[in-house]
Write an enzyme that holds these catalytic residues in place. Structure first.
Site, mmCIF file in Angstrom:
data_model
loop_
_atom_site.group_PDB
_atom_site.id
_atom_site.type_symbol
_atom_site.label_atom_id
_atom_site.label_comp_id
_atom_site.label_asym_id
_atom_site.label_seq_id
_atom_site.Cartn_x
_atom_site.Cartn_y
_atom_site.Cartn_z
ATOM 1 C CB SER A 168 -3.962 -4.380 2.016
ATOM 2 O OG SER A 168 -5.068 -3.616 2.069
ATOM 3 C CE LYS A 225 -5.201 0.060 2.566
ATOM 4 N NZ LYS A 225 -6.003 -1.176 3.172
ATOM 5 C CE LYS A 228 0.706 -5.727 7.545
ATOM 6 N NZ LYS A 228 0.022 -6.682 6.678
#
Lengths: 291, 291
Positions: free
Chosen positions: B94, B168, B236
């Site tokens: 990711s 995502k 984050k």
């Protein structure tokens, strides 16, 4: 049981029909008498007025438009006067929690039990007897009304008087914010050059999965905004949540944000569109062309 | 197929094991060599370095911690130099969409295909080969890598390079805001005197139903905040979404609100708690005692 049913509209009619199917003796009344007639064909008695539907009943169900409509039928229309001590009034209308508590108090003074029992699931849930029924009131009255409630859906007692209505507001907050979350996700996907329908497919089944992603997400992709749940009603619910939250002294930042979005959307003349159309408000703010 | 697999940590190891079970020839490399050994027992070859895992492979999978780790392995560690023209690099880490696009560009210059293919579903999904795999890149490369992707989960191509990562992020926004929605609902329920567990039961199955209401809602009721998805990682991701949204010029008000909540929560020293613990931040703001 002997059941009185007041308010046989788009939700009330199929709910009363399910009571008949479950074998209850049902007496109905509706302001517009014609709406009660199909129930008579199913075996209901028609009363000439609301107190007539309630006289002699073990349980009386009201399914009306709002708090003032319930107060008018119960207290001005004198339905409360004919309820026998030991009877239970089940108000399945969606009204503010404080109003539900006040009604329960006034009925308790007459020895009458009261439950606030708003529902979620819409006309389809009413037809299928699968409504989520969120119940506030005394355990004793809940037990007494249970055979009636279970004939219409899945009742859950969540606390004392008023908390059934509170539970419905909790439901509305979660639904509205989740709709906003899906709309923001689709706006981001579009702006970043992804295929929105493929993005929705890709995230199905993971932690983002929800009834909203399924149902309202499909509406957003197909731009099918014929209500369904109208945006002005969503806003009205969110305004009620805001008032209740202020009363009990809690701040709910996501609620306030989605409320501001619906306020702007409804003020712009879009109140009759489905609440999934809040996507349009986000697109307008971000100058995204319709696809 | 001949598959190289770089990064056999908590996610990568079960993913590589599923490739072996599907009959692929897998060569693995991990910075900490011990973590690759159980895969050798399952039939994998162990390479002495990352390029060694990639040499001669049809498809190379990378599953690393972040963008810099991927760049280091691909370009400083020279994995990219050994990829044959026609090979496909599938980065399942990711990382930000812009970084994924840059990597794809640099690989294209060498005649190597690239897919960004981050996953959702956690270690349990990796074990069960049920990961949601969100894929950005060329259709041609997607088709070529499909037998590898399908051995690890459910791949969906959502657009060109970088959009797998974007997808995502869309997933993370929806999950974070939905967690916030459920937390606000439970705070309101508690403040209004309802039983929170009963409220959650009552609204299950309606439009408020979601994986979050099920899984994270249970965590909130049981106050089980051992991560799971850590709050600092959630923050984050939300910071990355904020940057991406700014890049593409969209404002996402619910995202900004949930990001502010997680920022305050993490700054308060709670970063290692599960993201469902955002309930605690709302309770703190509203002076609600723990129940």
């Amino acid at each position: 049981m002997n059941v009185g049913f007041v308010g046989t509209g788009i939700m009330g009619a199929p709910m009363a029909a399910n009571l008949l199917r479950a074998g209850h003796d049902v007496t109905v009344w509706n302001r517009t008498h014609e709406k009660a007639e199909p129930l008579v064909a199913l075996g209901a008695r028609a009363a000439p007025d609301a107190p007539g539907a309630a006289a002699g009943a073990d349980v009386v169900v009201t399914m009306l438009a709002n708090g003032p409509a319930v107060a008018e039928v119960l207290f001005e229309g004198r339905l409360a006067d004919v309820l026998a001590p030991g009877a239970v009034l089940v108000d399945m209308s969606s009204i503010p929690p404080a109003t539900a508590r006040e009604h329960a108090q006034r009925l308790a003074e007459r020895g009458v039990g009261a439950l606030d029992a708003p529902v979620s699931g819409g006309p389809a849930g009413a037809e299928a007897a699968t409504l989520a029924i969120m119940v506030g009131g005394e355990e004793e009255h809940f037990e007494r009304a249970l055979p009636v409630l279970e004939a219409m859906g899945r009742p859950t007692r969540v606390g004392p008087a008023g908390t059934g209505q509170l539970c419905k507001l909790v439901n509305q907050v979660i639904v509205a914010v989740t709709i906003g979350a899906v709309a923001e996700g689709l706006v981001l996907a579009e702006a970043g050059g992804a295929d929105r329908a493929a993005v929705r497919d890709a995230i199905r089944g993971g932690f983002a999965e929800s009834r909203v992603l399924d149902y309202h997400g499909r509406r957003m992709l197909e731009r099918d905004f014929v209500a369904g749940g109208q945006s002005w009603m969503q806003l009205k619910d969110l305004d009620t949540v805001h008032d209740v939250a202020a009363d009990v002294g809690v701040e709910l930042p996501l609620l306030e944000q989605i409320r501001a979005l619906f306020r702007a959307f409804v003020d712009d003349g879009n109140g009759s569109l489905d609440h999934s159309a809040i996507l349009l408000e986000l697109e307008r703010r971000n100058d995204q062309a319709s696809t």
